[in-house]
Motif scaffolding. Structure first.
Motif, PDB file in Angstrom:
ATOM      1  N   THR A 203       0.670  -1.276   0.166  1.00 21.62           N
ATOM      2  CA  THR A 203       0.076   0.189   0.110  1.00 21.62           C
ATOM      3  C   THR A 203       0.969   1.222   0.007  1.00 21.62           C
ATOM      4  OG1 THR A 203      -0.213  -0.026   2.539  1.00 21.62           O
ATOM      5  CG2 THR A 203      -1.886  -1.163   1.286  1.00 21.62           C
ATOM      6  N   SER A 204       2.051   1.117  -0.392  1.00 21.52           N
ATOM      7  CA  SER A 204       3.115   2.550  -0.250  1.00 21.52           C
ATOM      8  C   SER A 204       2.927   3.039  -1.489  1.00 21.52           C
ATOM      9  CB  SER A 204       4.621   1.806   0.056  1.00 21.52           C
ATOM     10  OG  SER A 204       5.066   0.957  -1.087  1.00 21.52           O
ATOM     11  N   LYS A 205       3.592   4.200  -1.408  1.00 22.54           N
ATOM     12  CA  LYS A 205       3.437   5.042  -2.707  1.00 22.54           C
ATOM     13  C   LYS A 205       4.229   4.309  -3.953  1.00 22.54           C
ATOM     14  CE  LYS A 205       4.803   9.685  -4.113  1.00 22.54           C
ATOM     15  NZ  LYS A 205       5.528  11.157  -3.826  1.00 22.54           N
ATOM     16  N   GLN A 206       5.195   3.635  -3.643  1.00 23.14           N
ATOM     17  CA  GLN A 206       6.170   3.383  -4.632  1.00 23.14           C
ATOM     18  C   GLN A 206       5.247   2.031  -5.177  1.00 23.14           C
ATOM     19  OE1 GLN A 206      10.233   1.841  -3.677  1.00 23.14           O
ATOM     20  NE2 GLN A 206      10.563   1.274  -5.704  1.00 23.14           N
ATOM     21  N   ALA A 207       4.955   1.169  -4.367  1.00 25.94           N
ATOM     22  CA  ALA A 207       3.922   0.002  -4.853  1.00 25.94           C
ATOM     23  C   ALA A 207       2.750   0.531  -5.657  1.00 25.94           C
ATOM     24  CB  ALA A 207       3.639  -0.781  -3.646  1.00 25.94           C
ATOM     25  N   ILE A 208       2.000   1.522  -5.345  1.00 23.83           N
ATOM     26  CA  ILE A 208       0.896   1.933  -5.876  1.00 23.83           C
ATOM     27  C   ILE A 208       1.146   2.438  -7.280  1.00 23.83           C
ATOM     28  CG2 ILE A 208      -0.784   3.468  -6.019  1.00 23.83           C
ATOM     29  CD1 ILE A 208      -1.201   1.264  -3.838  1.00 23.83           C
ATOM     30  N   ILE A 209       2.359   3.326  -7.473  1.00 25.17           N
ATOM     31  CA  ILE A 209       2.725   3.943  -8.814  1.00 25.17           C
ATOM     32  C   ILE A 209       3.432   3.049  -9.849  1.00 25.17           C
ATOM     33  CG2 ILE A 209       3.990   5.705  -9.863  1.00 25.17           C
ATOM     34  CD1 ILE A 209       3.701   7.368  -7.371  1.00 25.17           C
ATOM     35  N   ASN A 210       4.239   2.173  -9.347  1.00 25.94           N
ATOM     36  CA  ASN A 210       5.236   1.247  -9.944  1.00 25.94           C
ATOM     37  C   ASN A 210       4.608  -0.135 -10.332  1.00 25.94           C
ATOM     38  OD1 ASN A 210       6.917   3.459 -10.435  1.00 25.94           O
ATOM     39  ND2 ASN A 210       8.000   3.303  -8.455  1.00 25.94           N
ATOM     40  N   ASN A 211       4.009  -0.684  -9.220  1.00 27.60           N
ATOM     41  CA  ASN A 211       3.549  -2.025  -9.201  1.00 27.60           C
ATOM     42  C   ASN A 211       2.185  -2.146  -9.510  1.00 27.60           C
ATOM     43  OD1 ASN A 211       6.182  -2.737  -8.228  1.00 27.60           O
ATOM     44  ND2 ASN A 211       5.717  -2.958  -6.380  1.00 27.60           N
ATOM     45  N   GLN A 212       1.595  -1.090  -9.688  1.00 28.36           N
ATOM     46  CA  GLN A 212       0.142  -1.107  -9.933  1.00 28.36           C
ATOM     47  C   GLN A 212      -0.117  -0.261 -11.552  1.00 28.36           C
ATOM     48  OE1 GLN A 212      -1.208  -3.603  -7.426  1.00 28.36           O
ATOM     49  NE2 GLN A 212      -2.842  -2.165  -8.148  1.00 28.36           N
ATOM     50  N   TYR A 213       0.026   0.971 -11.333  1.00 32.58           N
ATOM     51  CA  TYR A 213      -0.466   1.791 -12.499  1.00 32.58           C
ATOM     52  C   TYR A 213       0.661   1.775 -13.662  1.00 32.58           C
ATOM     53  CZ  TYR A 213      -4.197   3.555 -10.251  1.00 32.58           C
ATOM     54  OH  TYR A 213      -5.602   3.596  -9.679  1.00 32.58           O
ATOM     55  N   LEU A 214       1.871   1.729 -13.328  1.00 39.85           N
ATOM     56  CA  LEU A 214       3.029   1.769 -14.587  1.00 39.85           C
ATOM     57  C   LEU A 214       3.196   0.220 -14.819  1.00 39.85           C
ATOM     58  CD1 LEU A 214       4.794   4.983 -13.621  1.00 39.85           C
ATOM     59  CD2 LEU A 214       2.875   4.647 -15.170  1.00 39.85           C
ATOM     60  N   ARG A 215       3.111  -0.551 -14.111  1.00 38.44           N
ATOM     61  CA  ARG A 215       3.524  -1.937 -14.637  1.00 38.44           C
ATOM     62  C   ARG A 215       3.582  -2.436 -15.783  1.00 38.44           C
ATOM     63  NH1 ARG A 215       0.611  -6.212 -11.237  1.00 38.44           N
ATOM     64  NH2 ARG A 215      -0.866  -5.609 -12.771  1.00 38.44           N
ATOM     65  N   ASP A 216       2.249  -2.198 -16.244  1.00 36.66           N
ATOM     66  CA  ASP A 216       1.781  -2.788 -17.315  1.00 36.66           C
ATOM     67  C   ASP A 216       1.880  -1.808 -18.677  1.00 36.66           C
ATOM     68  OD1 ASP A 216       0.926  -4.817 -15.726  1.00 36.66           O
ATOM     69  OD2 ASP A 216      -1.248  -4.377 -15.897  1.00 36.66           O
ATOM     70  N   VAL A 217       2.358  -0.771 -18.581  1.00 37.19           N
ATOM     71  CA  VAL A 217       2.575   0.178 -19.506  1.00 37.19           C
ATOM     72  C   VAL A 217       4.018   0.828 -19.646  1.00 37.19           C
ATOM     73  CG1 VAL A 217      -0.037   0.907 -19.337  1.00 37.19           C
ATOM     74  CG2 VAL A 217       1.873   1.965 -17.900  1.00 37.19           C
ATOM     75  N   GLN A 218       4.793   0.018 -19.541  1.00 41.92           N
ATOM     76  CA  GLN A 218       6.454   0.471 -19.528  1.00 41.92           C
ATOM     77  C   GLN A 218       6.689   1.000 -20.807  1.00 41.92           C
ATOM     78  OE1 GLN A 218       8.978  -2.336 -17.496  1.00 41.92           O
ATOM     79  NE2 GLN A 218       7.636  -2.668 -15.832  1.00 41.92           N
ATOM     80  N   SER A 219       6.137   0.344 -21.777  1.00 40.70           N
ATOM     81  CA  SER A 219       6.378   1.145 -23.180  1.00 40.70           C
ATOM     82  C   SER A 219       5.707   2.156 -23.640  1.00 40.70           C
ATOM     83  CB  SER A 219       6.237  -0.438 -24.365  1.00 40.70           C
ATOM     84  OG  SER A 219       4.816  -0.532 -24.247  1.00 40.70           O
TER      85      SER A 219
END
Length: 331
Positions: A203-219
């Motif tokens: 539930t941390s800031k880093q997890a929410i941004i990188n492991n949730q929202y940006l994880r699947d759209v890196q390209s």
């Protein structure tokens, strides 16, 4: 025009030109009127609260209430805010309701020390909201956490559903990798501090941004609006806010145990079902979308070139599928 014909008809060239102009203008006006009549304009979204069992539940509402109702159920760690782009695309044709669960978004959030959060609890409050709003029948859009909330609503009231729209919402073990299944099992059964800390870190800031929202759209990260995680993180500022989501992650394994009940519902009632699934989702994998066809073989399945938050990536494409699907039901 031949001079003799012109003489006999006593029509001057200027009159002919004027008549042609009149026809063109009339056709243009008629065409504009037809387009205006056929145009589907979005309805202004309203932002409301309702008292449900003594708690304030926030919801977004748009569209004409006597039309078919679509209820949008959000996932983790989001709220009805995740549907901010989809709602206007649907509201010209349907009555749309998107609630924030108890403990999420703008809804009231009882202290998790005195109120344990489960998916059954969330389902009770969403159903309570629809009862308060006198919505007797509805179509359900379920994504992520929305699946366990939605299926509990359906088991409690099996005859209220018009149609089911599934977007990366699991009801089958095939949709979860073995490591993901093991994580949910450990979260539910392991009460050690190390395990608690591990879940809390999700539930941390880093997890929410990188492991949730940006994880699947890196390209193509530009497709994901920063409004999404900024909004979510606003409601995860305190320890109590984060513990609410931790408790739900701990309860998630009970959904896996309930999958057979949900599948039995699908087999028995054969609800009209549209599946729009982001195939780039490594958490809720595409095999979970295909598995629905075992129990509802007539379901309409589309695998999208998107990830877990497909409604953030491709709201227009999803809206088109929904409109086409709902139109078929109305025929």
């Amino acid at each position: 025009m031949h001079p003799d014909i012109q003489k006999n008809l006593k029509v001057k060239p200027a009159h002919i030109i004027s008549f042609i102009v009149f026809l063109l203008v009339s056709m243009s006006t008629l065409t504009a009127q037809v387009y205006a009549a056929d145009a589907v304009w979005p309805s202004k979204t309203a932002y409301k609260y309702a008292n449900v069992n003594g708690k304030k539940i926030f919801y977004r509402e748009a569209g004409i209430q006597h039309k078919q109702t679509i209820v949008l159920l959000h996932g983790y760690p989001s709220s009805s805010h995740s549907y901010r782009e989809l709602i206007p695309l649907l509201s010209g044709r349907y009555h749309v309701i998107a609630p924030d669960y108890l403990g999420s978004g703008y809804s009231e959030r009882p202290n998790p020390e005195t109120q344990k959060y489960t998916f059954e609890l969330l389902a009770q409050y969403v159903e309570g909201l629809l009862t308060t709003l006198k919505v007797k029948r509805y179509s359900l859009y379920i994504q992520d956490f929305g699946a366990p909330v939605g299926f509990r609503m359906l088991l409690n009231n099996p005859n209220k559903l018009d149609a089911l729209i599934v977007q990366n919402g699991n009801a089958y073990l095939e949709g979860l990798t073995l490591p993901r299944q093991a994580f949910f099992k450990a979260a539910n059964e392991d009460s050690s501090k190390a395990q608690q800390d591990k879940i809390y870190s999700f539930t941390s800031k880093q997890a929410i941004i990188n492991n949730q929202y940006l994880r699947d759209v890196q390209s193509n990260p530009e497709v994901m609006s920063p409004d999404s995680w900024t909004h979510d993180l606003h409601f995860l500022q305190t320890k109590a806010d984060r513990v609410i989501q931790v408790q739900l992650l701990q309860d998630y394994y009970n959904n896996l145990l309930d999958y057979p009940k949900w599948q039995a519902y699908l087999r028995k009632y054969q609800p009209p079902t549209l599946i729009v699934w982001g195939k780039n989702d490594p958490a809720f994998i595409a095999e979970g979308a295909k598995a629905y066809l075992k129990d509802i073989p007539n379901a309409e399945l589309h695998l999208l070139d998107s990830g877990h938050f497909s409604v953030e990536e491709k709201p227009v494409e999803i809206a088109k599928y929904i409109v086409d699907f709902m139109n078929k039901l109305a025929q």
